[in-house]
Design a protein around this motif. Structure first.
Motif, PDB file in Angstrom:
ATOM      1  N   VAL A 158      37.823  34.559  57.561  1.00 13.96           N
ATOM      2  CA  VAL A 158      37.988  35.663  56.997  1.00 13.96           C
ATOM      3  C   VAL A 158      38.858  35.366  55.575  1.00 13.96           C
ATOM      4  O   VAL A 158      38.778  36.406  54.379  1.00 13.96           O
ATOM      5  CB  VAL A 158      39.260  36.323  57.930  1.00 13.96           C
ATOM      6  N   VAL A 159      39.572  34.165  55.147  1.00 15.15           N
ATOM      7  CA  VAL A 159      40.734  34.369  54.160  1.00 15.15           C
ATOM      8  C   VAL A 159      39.742  33.766  52.756  1.00 15.15           C
ATOM      9  O   VAL A 159      40.248  34.642  52.084  1.00 15.15           O
ATOM     10  CB  VAL A 159      42.152  32.688  54.630  1.00 15.15           C
ATOM     11  N   LEU A 160      38.767  32.829  53.182  1.00 15.53           N
ATOM     12  CA  LEU A 160      38.109  32.928  52.107  1.00 15.53           C
ATOM     13  C   LEU A 160      37.241  33.591  51.361  1.00 15.53           C
ATOM     14  O   LEU A 160      37.050  34.327  50.189  1.00 15.53           O
ATOM     15  CB  LEU A 160      36.923  31.498  52.268  1.00 15.53           C
ATOM     16  N   GLN A 161      36.644  34.730  52.474  1.00 15.92           N
ATOM     17  CA  GLN A 161      36.705  36.077  52.388  1.00 15.92           C
ATOM     18  C   GLN A 161      36.862  36.615  51.645  1.00 15.92           C
ATOM     19  O   GLN A 161      37.041  37.471  49.831  1.00 15.92           O
ATOM     20  CB  GLN A 161      34.901  36.498  53.177  1.00 15.92           C
ATOM     21  N   VAL A 162      38.169  36.777  51.933  1.00 18.56           N
ATOM     22  CA  VAL A 162      39.120  38.095  51.260  1.00 18.56           C
ATOM     23  C   VAL A 162      39.588  37.056  50.115  1.00 18.56           C
ATOM     24  O   VAL A 162      39.648  38.712  48.867  1.00 18.56           O
ATOM     25  CB  VAL A 162      40.022  37.958  51.915  1.00 18.56           C
ATOM     26  N   LEU A 163      39.885  36.034  49.371  1.00 23.87           N
ATOM     27  CA  LEU A 163      40.089  35.516  48.187  1.00 23.87           C
ATOM     28  C   LEU A 163      38.539  36.080  47.409  1.00 23.87           C
ATOM     29  O   LEU A 163      39.203  35.795  46.381  1.00 23.87           O
ATOM     30  CB  LEU A 163      40.240  34.294  48.593  1.00 23.87           C
ATOM     31  N   GLN A 164      37.546  35.598  47.896  1.00 25.47           N
ATOM     32  CA  GLN A 164      36.647  35.641  47.176  1.00 25.47           C
ATOM     33  C   GLN A 164      36.354  36.923  46.856  1.00 25.47           C
ATOM     34  O   GLN A 164      36.130  38.329  45.014  1.00 25.47           O
ATOM     35  CB  GLN A 164      35.059  35.865  47.477  1.00 25.47           C
ATOM     36  N   GLU A 165      36.870  38.620  47.381  1.00 22.18           N
ATOM     37  CA  GLU A 165      36.729  40.246  47.382  1.00 22.18           C
ATOM     38  C   GLU A 165      38.113  40.444  46.178  1.00 22.18           C
ATOM     39  O   GLU A 165      37.424  41.166  45.589  1.00 22.18           O
ATOM     40  CB  GLU A 165      36.761  40.189  48.919  1.00 22.18           C
ATOM     41  N   ARG A 166      38.843  39.295  46.428  1.00 23.14           N
ATOM     42  CA  ARG A 166      39.722  39.617  45.455  1.00 23.14           C
ATOM     43  C   ARG A 166      40.005  38.931  44.416  1.00 23.14           C
ATOM     44  O   ARG A 166      40.795  38.805  42.979  1.00 23.14           O
ATOM     45  CB  ARG A 166      41.596  39.147  45.960  1.00 23.14           C
ATOM     46  N   GLY A 167      38.911  38.074  44.055  1.00 26.94           N
ATOM     47  CA  GLY A 167      38.796  37.349  42.938  1.00 26.94           C
ATOM     48  C   GLY A 167      40.235  36.337  42.528  1.00 26.94           C
ATOM     49  O   GLY A 167      40.607  35.857  41.173  1.00 26.94           O
ATOM     50  N   GLU A 168      40.281  35.551  43.780  1.00 27.11           N
ATOM     51  CA  GLU A 168      41.241  34.606  44.252  1.00 27.11           C
ATOM     52  C   GLU A 168      41.350  33.431  44.587  1.00 27.11           C
ATOM     53  O   GLU A 168      41.982  33.262  44.312  1.00 27.11           O
ATOM     54  CB  GLU A 168      42.146  35.552  44.622  1.00 27.11           C
ATOM     55  N   SER A 169      39.978  32.905  44.653  1.00 28.93           N
ATOM     56  CA  SER A 169      39.297  31.602  44.827  1.00 28.93           C
ATOM     57  C   SER A 169      39.988  31.106  43.611  1.00 28.93           C
ATOM     58  O   SER A 169      40.240  29.898  44.744  1.00 28.93           O
ATOM     59  CB  SER A 169      37.921  31.998  44.789  1.00 28.93           C
ATOM     60  N   THR A 170      39.655  31.010  42.336  1.00 27.94           N
ATOM     61  CA  THR A 170      39.994  29.746  41.705  1.00 27.94           C
ATOM     62  C   THR A 170      41.912  29.973  41.399  1.00 27.94           C
ATOM     63  O   THR A 170      42.258  28.847  40.248  1.00 27.94           O
ATOM     64  CB  THR A 170      39.396  29.845  40.590  1.00 27.94           C
ATOM     65  N   SER A 171      42.128  30.769  41.763  1.00 29.75           N
ATOM     66  CA  SER A 171      44.333  30.952  41.690  1.00 29.75           C
ATOM     67  C   SER A 171      44.889  29.686  42.073  1.00 29.75           C
ATOM     68  O   SER A 171      44.446  29.117  43.050  1.00 29.75           O
ATOM     69  CB  SER A 171      44.242  32.561  41.834  1.00 29.75           C
ATOM     70  N   ARG A 172      46.374  29.675  41.815  1.00 41.15           N
ATOM     71  CA  ARG A 172      46.789  28.830  42.723  1.00 41.15           C
ATOM     72  C   ARG A 172      47.101  28.380  43.749  1.00 41.15           C
ATOM     73  O   ARG A 172      46.754  27.906  44.424  1.00 41.15           O
ATOM     74  CB  ARG A 172      48.739  28.518  41.528  1.00 41.15           C
TER      75      ARG A 172
END
Length: 574
Positions: A158-172
């Motif tokens: 769930v967390v990684l999917q949400v990060l990818q949807e929000r474009g935050e995977s490469t953020s700090r």
């Protein structure tokens, strides 16, 4: 009360309506086909519906669909157990895809957060939650350990999917969150080994410390052997095998070979007592070093999306609305304590490891909900006599509801960042502790129109980068979009060091003035010769001067700069 009464009676009324419809007996094959049709229909209806809700997410749509058609809703899915078994491969494909987007060098640079931040989060959260369960819920010591460690885990899927949807995977905060989740996948192994050893069903109500150490040692040997076999075999055989298949130009066999690699490594780690997802992650990591990674990623995309959606639906099937309504005060209290408590703990631990306050809070909010491995751990604890079925059902409900809250918690973190993050120049300066996990990344010098375009394109491809600019308003714009943009002079050796120039693979220089571009190229060539510099020139004379200063390539067009940076980045991986 009348509203609650009507809600409770609604599923029974719908079931009675379904029973009134004419129907005939169906065989096993037809029943399986009907299950597939119901799952697809529910996802087609609910996912678009929830995407239209403000702050909604496809994850919420899948969870709601699972609640409706699952055993606690309309109960129209006949083979729930078989559906859950297939859905597990959604997490496997997700971790394989994440492995494809990483590299071994980048993963090694994250070891401080994987083993430092990750282990601290699991141990501290287990201890605090376990003590609270023992003290306030009067649970015995072994049961409190299981509850504490189960609720310390978070949902990788769930967390990684949400990060990818929000474009935050490469953020700090995205990188720190992923590091902790990776360690949690390893910690599950220890928990599942520990549960039978501390159960009352074991020899004479428990075993000694020595027996636990022996079991852990044997599990560690098996895990190391499996991981070593995957890494050694992958490096020796993957590239030659894929090259041979690619020469035959058979797309079907290429896709079949990818599935064989995923399932084979997953089975190997599962047999060694590790999670299947970890084996798939290692396979993706090894394939990321080959020239076939982009085609492999394209081939698995349809499987990953469908199976991951199915996984979220099976999580929804574990949520019992009736249990929630009948135990509303207790469930709400436990859920609130879980979210608030884990957020505070992770925020504190993150600050200890050098994560900024806002980023630590966002990591805490993302990791606060429970995870899918809690269902496995609590189910095993019931089988071993550590937890009662009633308590486990309540915990299942709390974990499922907390997972459903993840998209809103992620949105809340972004809201807090926009409101409370300081926007004075000091807060925008690069901090070495926030970039020390970057390896082989791109540095964008200048965050004007061209720099922002390049940053957007890199972000869409999940390529790690960091940007610098001397205008605080531009930096603030980047920060508002959760991009790693910092205030600093691109010609300063100290500033370049703080954004990890010695570990970067390339720099895209798009500063406003020819003089600033020249200074940046000169500084990188002199102090960081390992970095290839690709510069946007203002005219021909400017381009000639930049090449004399040490620029690797010069162009007037931002698309050309982006293309050569991308080519160099993937060339480094290969």
């Amino acid at each position: 009360k009348p509203i609650v009464r009507e809600i409770r009676q609604l599923p029974q009324r719908i079931k009675k309506l379904i029973e009134l419809l004419p129907h005939q007996e169906v065989n096993e094959e037809e029943a399986s086909l009907f299950d597939v049709l119901y799952l697809l229909l529910a996802s087609v209806v609910f996912v678009p519906l929830f995407q239209k809700i403000p702050g909604g997410s496809p994850v919420l749509g899948y969870l709601a669909a699972g609640v409706l058609i699952g055993p606690y809703g309309l109960s129209i899915i006949r083979n729930v157990h078989g559906t859950k078994a297939i859905a597990e491969f959604g997490v496997v494909f997700l971790l394989f895809n994440i492995g494809l987007e990483l590299s071994v060098e980048r993963l090694s640079s994250m070891k401080k957060y994987v083993f430092g931040l990750g282990s601290a989060q699991v141990l501290v959260t287990t201890a605090v939650v376990g003590l609270a369960a023992h003290r306030f819920a009067a649970l015995p010591g072994p049961a409190a350990i299981v509850v504490g460690s189960g609720l310390a885990l978070s949902s990788t899927a769930v967390v990684l999917q949400v990060l990818q949807e929000r474009g935050e995977s490469t953020s700090r905060h995205g990188r720190a969150t992923f590091s902790v989740l990776l360690f949690q996948d390893l910690a599950v192994v220890v928990l599942l080994i520990l549960i039978p050893l501390i159960s009352p069903n074991s020899s004479k109500g428990g075993v000694g410390f020595q027996a636990i150490l022996e079991a852990m040692g044997m599990a560690a040997v098996k895990a190391i052997a499996a991981i070593t076999a995957i890494i050694a075999g992958g490096r020796l055989f993957l590239r030659p095998i894929y090259r041979q298949i690619a020469e035959n130009r058979n797309a079907e066999i290429f896709s079949a070979n990818t599935l064989l690699v995923i399932f084979g490594t997953s089975l190997l780690t599962a047999r060694a007592g590790l999670s299947m997802a970890l084996g798939a992650f290692l396979a993706g990591l090894l394939l990321a070093e080959t020239e076939f990674s982009l085609q492999v990623e394209s081939d698995i995309a349809p499987y990953r999306g469908l199976l991951l959606g199915l996984f979220f639906m099976t999580v929804g099937m574990s949520i019992d609305p009736k249990l929630f309504l009948s135990n509303f005060p207790a469930v709400s209290l436990i859920l609130g304590l879980l979210i608030i408590g884990k957020t505070l703990l992770v925020t504190f631990i993150g600050r200890v490891f050098g994560v900024s306050t806002i980023a630590a809070v966002r990591v805490g909010l993302l990791l606060a909900p429970g995870g899918e491995f809690a269902f496995v751990a609590f189910g095993e604890a019931v089988n071993q006599g550590l937890l009662s079925p009633q308590l486990s059902s309540l915990l299942f409900l709390v974990v499922g509801l907390s997972m459903a809250m993840t998209p809103y918690l992620a949105a809340g973190g972004q809201f807090l960042a926009s409101k409370f993050e300081q926007h004075d120049v000091r807060s925008l300066l690069p901090v070495e502790s926030e970039t020390d996990d970057l390896q082989g990344h791109i540095i964008i010098l200048g965050f004007g129109r061209v720099g922002q375009i390049i940053a957007q394109l890199l972000s869409e491809r999940l390529i790690p980068f960091v940007a610098l600019d001397v205008r605080s308003d531009r930096v603030a714009v980047g920060r508002a979009l959760d991009l790693p943009v910092y205030f600093g002079d691109a010609g300063s050796r100290e500033v370049l060091h703080k954004v990890g120039a010695e570990r970067a693979c390339a720099a895209a220089i798009t500063l406003d003035t020819p003089g600033a571009n020249y200074r940046a190229v000169w500084a990188l060539s002199k102090y960081f010769p390992n970095v290839k510099t690709f510069v946007r020139a203002h005219d021909v004379d400017h381009g000639v001067n930049l090449e004399k200063a040490g620029a690797s390539a010069v162009s007037k067009h931002h698309k050309a700069i982006y293309c050569v940076v991308l080519k160099h980045y993937f060339g480094q991986l290969i």
